[in-house]
Motif scaffolding. Sequence first.
Motif, PDB file in Angstrom:
ATOM      1  N   ALA A   1       4.928  -1.569   2.373  1.00 18.12           N
ATOM      2  CA  ALA A   1       4.056  -0.395   2.380  1.00 18.12           C
ATOM      3  C   ALA A   1       4.895   0.881   2.393  1.00 18.12           C
ATOM      4  O   ALA A   1       5.867   0.985   3.144  1.00 18.12           O
ATOM      5  CB  ALA A   1       3.172  -0.448   3.619  1.00 18.12           C
TER       6      ALA A   1
ATOM      7  N   ILE B   1       0.828  -1.220   0.000  1.00 15.72           N
ATOM      8  CA  ILE B   1       0.000   0.000   0.000  1.00 15.72           C
ATOM      9  C   ILE B   1       0.866   1.276   0.000  1.00 15.72           C
ATOM     10  O   ILE B   1       1.831   1.391   0.750  1.00 15.72           O
ATOM     11  CB  ILE B   1      -0.981  -0.040   1.197  1.00 15.72           C
ATOM     12  CG1 ILE B   1      -2.007   1.075   1.115  1.00 15.72           C
ATOM     13  CG2 ILE B   1      -0.245  -0.030   2.533  1.00 15.72           C
ATOM     14  CD1 ILE B   1      -3.225   0.816   1.997  1.00 15.72           C
TER      15      ILE B   1
ATOM     16  N   PRO C   1      10.327 -12.778   4.553  1.00 14.59           N
ATOM     17  CA  PRO C   1       9.496 -13.967   4.388  1.00 14.59           C
ATOM     18  C   PRO C   1       9.444 -14.400   2.933  1.00 14.59           C
ATOM     19  O   PRO C   1       9.548 -13.567   2.033  1.00 14.59           O
ATOM     20  CB  PRO C   1       8.115 -13.495   4.857  1.00 14.59           C
ATOM     21  CG  PRO C   1       8.128 -12.014   4.639  1.00 14.59           C
ATOM     22  CD  PRO C   1       9.551 -11.569   4.818  1.00 14.59           C
TER      23      PRO C   1
ATOM     24  N   PHE D   1       4.642 -14.925   3.491  1.00 11.06           N
ATOM     25  CA  PHE D   1       4.008 -13.612   3.462  1.00 11.06           C
ATOM     26  C   PHE D   1       2.501 -13.756   3.291  1.00 11.06           C
ATOM     27  O   PHE D   1       1.720 -13.048   3.945  1.00 11.06           O
ATOM     28  CB  PHE D   1       4.606 -12.776   2.328  1.00 11.06           C
ATOM     29  CG  PHE D   1       3.933 -11.451   2.172  1.00 11.06           C
ATOM     30  CD1 PHE D   1       4.006 -10.500   3.176  1.00 11.06           C
ATOM     31  CD2 PHE D   1       3.215 -11.160   1.034  1.00 11.06           C
ATOM     32  CE1 PHE D   1       3.371  -9.282   3.047  1.00 11.06           C
ATOM     33  CE2 PHE D   1       2.583  -9.941   0.889  1.00 11.06           C
ATOM     34  CZ  PHE D   1       2.668  -9.002   1.903  1.00 11.06           C
TER      35      PHE D   1
HETATM   36  C1  LIG Z   1       7.335  -5.442   4.121  1.00  8.38           C
HETATM   37  C2  LIG Z   1       6.463  -6.361   4.969  1.00  8.38           C
HETATM   38  C3  LIG Z   1       5.892  -7.454   4.066  1.00  8.38           C
HETATM   39  C4  LIG Z   1       7.388  -7.000   5.995  1.00  8.38           C
HETATM   40  O1  LIG Z   1       6.653  -7.831   6.822  1.00  8.38           O
HETATM   41  P1  LIG Z   1       7.431  -8.788   7.886  1.00  8.38           P
HETATM   42  O2  LIG Z   1       8.250  -9.783   7.186  1.00  8.38           O
HETATM   43  O3  LIG Z   1       6.413  -9.256   8.857  1.00  8.38           O
HETATM   44  O4  LIG Z   1       8.505  -7.805   8.519  1.00  8.38           O
HETATM   45  P2  LIG Z   1       8.681  -7.293  10.000  1.00  8.38           P
HETATM   46  O5  LIG Z   1       7.443  -6.632  10.496  1.00  8.38           O
HETATM   47  O6  LIG Z   1       9.291  -8.411  10.792  1.00  8.38           O
HETATM   48  O7  LIG Z   1       9.786  -6.163   9.774  1.00  8.38           O
HETATM   49  C5  LIG Z   1      11.140  -6.419   9.413  1.00  8.38           C
HETATM   50  C6  LIG Z   1      11.872  -5.098   9.477  1.00  8.38           C
HETATM   51  O8  LIG Z   1      11.440  -4.259   8.383  1.00  8.38           O
HETATM   52  C7  LIG Z   1      10.820  -3.060   8.892  1.00  8.38           C
HETATM   53  N1  LIG Z   1       9.643  -2.814   8.068  1.00  8.38           N
HETATM   54  C8  LIG Z   1       8.629  -3.664   7.827  1.00  8.38           C
HETATM   55  N2  LIG Z   1       7.756  -3.122   6.962  1.00  8.38           N
HETATM   56  C9  LIG Z   1       8.255  -1.903   6.649  1.00  8.38           C
HETATM   57  C10 LIG Z   1       7.784  -0.889   5.788  1.00  8.38           C
HETATM   58  N3  LIG Z   1       6.673  -1.034   5.073  1.00  8.38           N
HETATM   59  N4  LIG Z   1       8.554   0.229   5.681  1.00  8.38           N
HETATM   60  C11 LIG Z   1       9.700   0.376   6.404  1.00  8.38           C
HETATM   61  N5  LIG Z   1      10.177  -0.580   7.228  1.00  8.38           N
HETATM   62  C12 LIG Z   1       9.456  -1.706   7.352  1.00  8.38           C
HETATM   63  C13 LIG Z   1      10.446  -3.371  10.336  1.00  8.38           C
HETATM   64  O9  LIG Z   1      10.376  -2.214  11.122  1.00  8.38           O
HETATM   65  C14 LIG Z   1      11.557  -4.299  10.748  1.00  8.38           C
HETATM   66  O10 LIG Z   1      12.727  -3.533  11.026  1.00  8.38           O
HETATM   67  P3  LIG Z   1      13.728  -3.937  12.236  1.00  8.38           P
HETATM   68  O11 LIG Z   1      14.269  -5.298  11.865  1.00  8.38           O
HETATM   69  O12 LIG Z   1      14.732  -2.859  12.205  1.00  8.38           O
HETATM   70  O13 LIG Z   1      12.868  -3.986  13.451  1.00  8.38           O
HETATM   71  C15 LIG Z   1       5.295  -5.615   5.653  1.00  8.38           C
HETATM   72  O14 LIG Z   1       5.722  -4.840   6.760  1.00  8.38           O
HETATM   73  C16 LIG Z   1       4.528  -4.708   4.707  1.00  8.38           C
HETATM   74  O15 LIG Z   1       4.887  -3.557   4.445  1.00  8.38           O
HETATM   75  N6  LIG Z   1       3.411  -5.255   4.173  1.00  8.38           N
HETATM   76  C17 LIG Z   1       2.557  -4.578   3.244  1.00  8.38           C
HETATM   77  C18 LIG Z   1       1.120  -4.545   3.782  1.00  8.38           C
HETATM   78  C19 LIG Z   1       0.153  -3.976   2.786  1.00  8.38           C
HETATM   79  O16 LIG Z   1       0.501  -3.286   1.859  1.00  8.38           O
HETATM   80  N7  LIG Z   1      -1.116  -4.290   2.992  1.00  8.38           N
HETATM   81  C20 LIG Z   1      -2.180  -3.859   2.091  1.00  8.38           C
HETATM   82  C21 LIG Z   1      -3.007  -5.037   1.664  1.00  8.38           C
HETATM   83  S1  LIG Z   1      -4.238  -4.542   0.501  1.00  8.38           S
END
Ligand SMILES: CC(C)(COP(=O)(O)OP(=O)(O)OC[C@H]1O[C@@H](n2cnc3c(N)ncnc32)[C@H](O)[C@@H]1OP(=O)(O)O)[C@@H](O)C(=O)NCCC(=O)NCCS
Length: 224
Positions: free
Chosen positions: A185, A167, A211, A216
Motif C-alpha cells: 500500500a 491500495i 510472504p 499473502f
Molecule cells: C506489503 C504487505 C503485503 C506486507 O504485508 P506483511 O507481509 O504482513 O508485512 P508486515 O506487516 O510483516 O511488514 C513487514 C515490514 O514491512 C513494513 N511494511 C508493510 N507494509 C508496508 C507498506 N505498505 N509501506 C511501508 N512499509 C510497509 C512493515 O512496517 C514491516 O517493517 P519492519 O520489518 O521494519 O517492522 C502489506 O503491508 C500491504 O501493504 N498490503 C496491501 C493491502 C491493500 O492494499 N489492501 C487493499 C485491498 S483492496
Amino acid sequence: MDIIILGAGGHGRVVLDIVRQARVDKPVGFLDNNPALHGRRIDGLPVLGGIESLPEVKSHGVRGVVIAIGDNGVRRSLGDTIEASDLELASAVHPSAQLASNASIGKGVVIAAGALVCAHCQIGDYAILNTGCIVDHESMIGTGVHICPGVRLAGHVVVESGAFVGIGATVVQNVRIGFEAIVGAGAVVTRDVEPMTTVVGVPARAVKDAPSAAEFASLLAASR
Ligand SMILES: CC(C)(COP(=O)(O)OP(=O)(O)OC[C@H]1O[C@@H](n2cnc3c(N)ncnc32)[C@H](O)[C@@H]1OP(=O)(O)O)[C@@H](O)C(=O)NCCC(=O)NCCS
C-alpha cells in the motif's frame, strides 16, 4: 442474462453493486464456500450455497457467472473452470468507469467505480481494476492481476499475471511488475519488481522474508 456472483465477502458486495448499477445482467444469488453465509442475504441477495452448487443453479436458469474473489490464484482457476463449462464468464464494469475506445479488455474482469483505462491499454482476463484506479496509456495488465483502489500506473507499465498492486500505490512509466509480485500500500515503484517479490515504501524496496502469493492471499482473507 441471469447471473450468479461467486464470492459473498467484501469484494462480492462491491461487485453486486457494480452489477446492479450497470443494469446489463440480473444477479440472482451468491455462491460462497463459507457455510456461515449460506441461507443469509447480503445486500438483499441470497447466498444459495457453496461454489460446488454451480451445476445446480444452472438448472434454475442461471446463464452467467461473475467472479468476486480477491485471491488472484483462486479467481484465475475458477475462471478457467467456468471457461471450460457452458456457463458464460461475465464481466462487471461500473458505468462511471472510463475505458478508452481502443483499450482491449479481457473476459471475466471487474472494473469498479471511477476507474480510468487510457489509450491502447490491454487488460487481461480475470483482472480487477478497483475503485478509482488509473491505468495510463499503453499499459498491459496480465491475467488475474488485482490493481487496488486509488493505484496510479503511468504509461507503458507492465503488470505480469497474478501480481497485486496495493491500495494507493504509484508506478512510474516503463516499469514492469513481475509475475505474482506484491506492491505494498502507498508504495512508489520506480524500478522493475522481480517476480514473486514484495516491495514497499517510497521509493519501493524489496521486503525481506516477504510472504509468498499464497501466504499473502490467506493474510488478506484473514483481515476481512
Ligand atoms: C506489503 C504487505 C503485503 C506486507 O504485508 P506483511 O507481509 O504482513 O508485512 P508486515 O506487516 O510483516 O511488514 C513487514 C515490514 O514491512 C513494513 N511494511 C508493510 N507494509 C508496508 C507498506 N505498505 N509501506 C511501508 N512499509 C510497509 C512493515 O512496517 C514491516 O517493517 P519492519 O520489518 O521494519 O517492522 C502489506 O503491508 C500491504 O501493504 N498490503 C496491501 C493491502 C491493500 O492494499 N489492501 C487493499 C485491498 S483492496
